[in-house]
Write a protein that holds these residues in place. Structure first.
Motif, PDB file in Angstrom:
ATOM      1  N   GLY A 194     -17.237   2.092   3.813  1.00 38.80           N
ATOM      2  CA  GLY A 194     -15.844   1.766   4.061  1.00 38.80           C
ATOM      3  C   GLY A 194     -15.068   2.972   4.559  1.00 38.80           C
ATOM      4  N   TYR A 195     -13.746   2.952   4.341  1.00 36.04           N
ATOM      5  CA  TYR A 195     -12.872   3.988   4.886  1.00 36.04           C
ATOM      6  C   TYR A 195     -11.645   4.125   3.992  1.00 36.04           C
ATOM      7  N   TRP A 196     -10.930   5.238   4.159  1.00 38.97           N
ATOM      8  CA  TRP A 196      -9.649   5.444   3.494  1.00 38.97           C
ATOM      9  C   TRP A 196      -8.531   4.962   4.413  1.00 38.97           C
ATOM     10  N   ALA A 197      -7.654   4.114   3.898  1.00 42.54           N
ATOM     11  CA  ALA A 197      -6.509   3.617   4.665  1.00 42.54           C
ATOM     12  C   ALA A 197      -5.286   4.487   4.367  1.00 42.54           C
ATOM     13  N   VAL A 198      -4.733   5.116   5.400  1.00 37.74           N
ATOM     14  CA  VAL A 198      -3.565   5.988   5.280  1.00 37.74           C
ATOM     15  C   VAL A 198      -2.382   5.234   5.872  1.00 37.74           C
ATOM     16  N   THR A 199      -1.369   4.958   5.048  1.00 33.50           N
ATOM     17  CA  THR A 199      -0.333   4.010   5.454  1.00 33.50           C
ATOM     18  C   THR A 199       1.077   4.589   5.535  1.00 33.50           C
ATOM     19  N   GLY A 222      -2.877  12.705  -3.232  1.00 35.13           N
ATOM     20  CA  GLY A 222      -3.450  12.546  -4.561  1.00 35.13           C
ATOM     21  C   GLY A 222      -4.855  11.995  -4.586  1.00 35.13           C
ATOM     22  N   GLN A 223      -5.410  11.626  -3.448  1.00 34.10           N
ATOM     23  CA  GLN A 223      -6.769  11.097  -3.404  1.00 34.10           C
ATOM     24  C   GLN A 223      -7.736  12.181  -2.940  1.00 34.10           C
ATOM     25  N   VAL A 278      -2.779   6.165   0.124  1.00 26.94           N
ATOM     26  CA  VAL A 278      -4.117   6.474   0.637  1.00 26.94           C
ATOM     27  C   VAL A 278      -5.088   5.755  -0.283  1.00 26.94           C
ATOM     28  N   GLN A 279      -5.684   4.677   0.218  1.00 25.18           N
ATOM     29  CA  GLN A 279      -6.535   3.858  -0.637  1.00 25.18           C
ATOM     30  C   GLN A 279      -7.853   3.550   0.033  1.00 25.18           C
ATOM     31  N   ALA A 298       0.827  -1.204   0.000  1.00 22.68           N
ATOM     32  CA  ALA A 298       0.000   0.000   0.000  1.00 22.68           C
ATOM     33  C   ALA A 298       0.863   1.257   0.000  1.00 22.68           C
ATOM     34  N   ARG A 299       1.897   1.294   0.841  1.00 19.05           N
ATOM     35  CA  ARG A 299       2.772   2.466   0.870  1.00 19.05           C
ATOM     36  C   ARG A 299       3.406   2.706  -0.502  1.00 19.05           C
TER      37      ARG A 299
END
Length: 424
Positions: free
Chosen positions: A57-62, A324-325, A41-42, A35-36
C-alpha cells in the motif's frame, strides 16, 4: 520492514483513495476532510500488486502543508524510484514502470534539473506571449464552431461540451508549441487519450495499448526532432534539440518530453476547462459575475476547484517522520492535491466556488519544488481565453445532463458534459 502503522482515523481500514471505481463516481471530499481532521498522514493498504507495485500500500498525505513539504523535499521523497503515478493497471510489468523514468515527471535531481533547465526555454514569458494571438483566434473559432454544432443539434441546441470545446484548445496549444502540423494534431489527441484512459472499460484499452500509444508519440516526436536537427526552424523544437552537444535534448529525451506535454498539458487543461464549465453552470451567480467582470482570478479558482490531477506519489528515500507518522525508506507516499486544495486551514470556505478568491495558494499545479508545473502560465492563458470566448459567443449555456466521469485512479476527468443553449 515497514514501521508499525498507527490507526488511520475513522475511515474504513480498507478505504483506498486511488480506487478508480470511487473516482469515477466522485472525488472523495468527505473522506479527505475526515483524513485531514483525524489522520492527515495515514496508511492505505492495497493487496500486493493491485496497483502495479509489489508492496502492501501507500501513505496518503492529505493536508496542504504536508503535501507542500513532500513536494519541496526531493532528497527525502523520490519521483524516480516508483514513478509519480500512484496506481497503474495491475497487469503492468515492473520493466514498463521503470521505462517511464525517462519522462521528466519521473526524474529526480540532478537529472531532472538538467532536463528542466533545457525545456523551460520553451516556456519563458516571451514564448507564452508569442502564442497568445494565435490561441485567442483559435479559442474564438472553436466556440463559433460549437455554436454552429448546437444549431444543427436535433433542434434542441444540445451538444457535448468536452468534444466540441474542451479538447480543442489544449491540443492546439501543445501542437502550436512544438510545431506539429495541423493535419497531424488529431493523432496526438488520440494517442494521449489512450495513454491516460486505460483504467476506463468504456474505452476497452489495455496497458499494452497505452504503452503502444506512448511509443507512437515518442516515435513521432523523435522524427520531428531529427528533422529540426537537419533543418532548424524558428520554433521550440529547434531550441531544444538542434545542438545536442551544446546542452540540448537528445531525440529520445525530446520524445519523452512530448509524452509529458500530451498528458500533463493536454489532459489536465482539458479537464480543467470541462470542470470549470460545470462549476459555472451549477453556480450561476459566478457565471453571471464572470460574464460581467471577467476577473483575472477566475482561471486559478477553476484549477483549485477542479484539481485535474487528484494525486501523484513519491517514494521515501530514508526512514523519516511526517505529521507524527513513522515512514520507512522505500514506502510509497501519495500526495493528494484534491484534498490539499480544500484544506480549511488554508482556504476560507473551501467548498465555495469563488472566482474572485485572492490569494489562492492552491496546489493544482503541484506543491512547489522541482516538479512545479512548467506549463502553468500556458494553462492559465488557455483557460482564460476559452472562457472569454464562451462568455462572448455562448453566454446562455445550460447544463443538459450531469457529466460522465472518467474511470481513473489519479485523474479527475470528465468524458462527456452535455450542455444546451437557452431557448431563443
Amino acid at each position: 520492514m515497514s514501521c508499525p502503522r498507527l490507526p488511520q482515523g475513522h475511515l474504513p481500514t480498507d478505504f483506498d483513495f486511488t480506487d478508480p471505481d470511487l473516482l469515477q463516481a466522485r472525488v472523495p471530499h468527505p473522506e479527505f476532510a475526515e483524513a485531514r481532521r483525524t489522520a492527515p498522514v495515514q496508511w492505505c493498504p492495497q493487496p500486493r500488486g493491485i496497483a502495479g507495485f509489489e508492496d502492501e500500500g501507500y501513505w496518503a498525505v492529505t493536508r496542504h502543508a504536508d503535501v507542500k513539504y513532500v513536494s519541496t523535499h526531493p532528497e527525502l521523497f523520490s519521483s524516480s524510484a516508483n514513478t509519480a503515478i500512484i496506481r497503474f493497471n495491475e497487469s503492468i510489468h515492473r520493466d514498463q514502470i521503470d521505462a517511464q523514468r525517462m519522462i521528466m515527471l519521473n526524474m529526480d535531481p540532478p537529472e531532472h534539473t538538467r532536463v528542466r533547465q533545457i525545456v523551460q526555454r520553451g516556456f519563458t514569458p516571451r514564448a507564452i506571449r508569442s502564442l497568445e494571438g494565435a490561441l485567442r483566434s483559435r479559442a474564438r473559432a472553436i466556440v463559433e464552431a460549437a455554436v454552429e454544432a448546437s444549431d444543427r443539434a436535433d433542434g434542441d441546441g444540445t451538444f457535448d461540451f468536452v468534444t466540441n470545446i474542451s479538447v480543442e484548445l489544449p491540443l492546439q496549444a501543445i501542437a502550436e508549441l512544438v510545431g506539429v502540423p495541423q493535419h497531424d494534431r488529431a493523432k496526438i489527441f488520440d494517442w494521449s487519450n489512450k495513454m491516460a484512459a486505460y483504467d476506463d472499460p468504456e474505452y476497452a484499452l489495455t496497458e499494452e495499448v497505452s504503452t503502444e500509444a506512448a511509443m507512437e508519440i515518442v516515435a513521432y516526436a523523435m522524427n520531428l526532432a531529427d528533422a529540426r536537427k537537419r533543418c532548424p526552424a524558428q520554433d521550440i523544437v529547434s531550441q531544444l534539440v538542434a545542438a545536442e552537444d551544446e546542452g540540448n535534448l537528445s531525440n529520445d529525451e525530446f520524445g519523452f518530453f512530448v509524452i509529458l506535454l500530451a498528458v500533463a498539458g493536454n489532459e489536465t487543461t482539458r479537464n480543467a476547462i470541462s470542470h470549470g464549465m460545470h462549476a459555472f453552470l451549477t453556480h450561476p451567480d459566478q457565471w453571471e459575475l464572470y460574464k460581467r467582470e471577467r476577473p483575472g482570478t477566475a482561471a486559478e479558482e477553476i484549477v483549485r476547484w477542479a484539481t485535474p490531477i487528484v494525486s501523484f506519489q513519491r517514494t521515501a528515500t530514508r526512514d523519516l517522520e511526517l505529521a507524527g507518522q513513522r515512514i520507512s525508506a522505500g514506502d510509497r507516499v501519495g500526495v493528494f492535491y484534491s484534498s490539499a486544495n480544500h484544506d480549511p486551514a488554508v482556504f476560507t470556505d473551501p467548498e465555495r466556488f469563488d472566482i474572485t478568491r485572492d490569494p489562492n495558494p492552491h496546489l493544482g499545479f503541484g506543491g512547489g519544488g522541482p516538479h512545479f508545473c512548467l506549463g502553468k502560465s500556458l494553462a492559465v492563458l488557455e483557460i482564460d481565453l476559452i472562457f472569454q470566448a464562451i462568455a462572448d459567443a455562448l453566454p446562455d449555456l445550460r447544463l443538459a445532463e450531469e457529466p460522465r466521469r472518467l474511470r481513473s485512479a489519479w485523474i479527475n476527468g470528465i468524458k462527456e458534459l452535455r450542455v444546451s443553449r437557452a431557448a431563443r
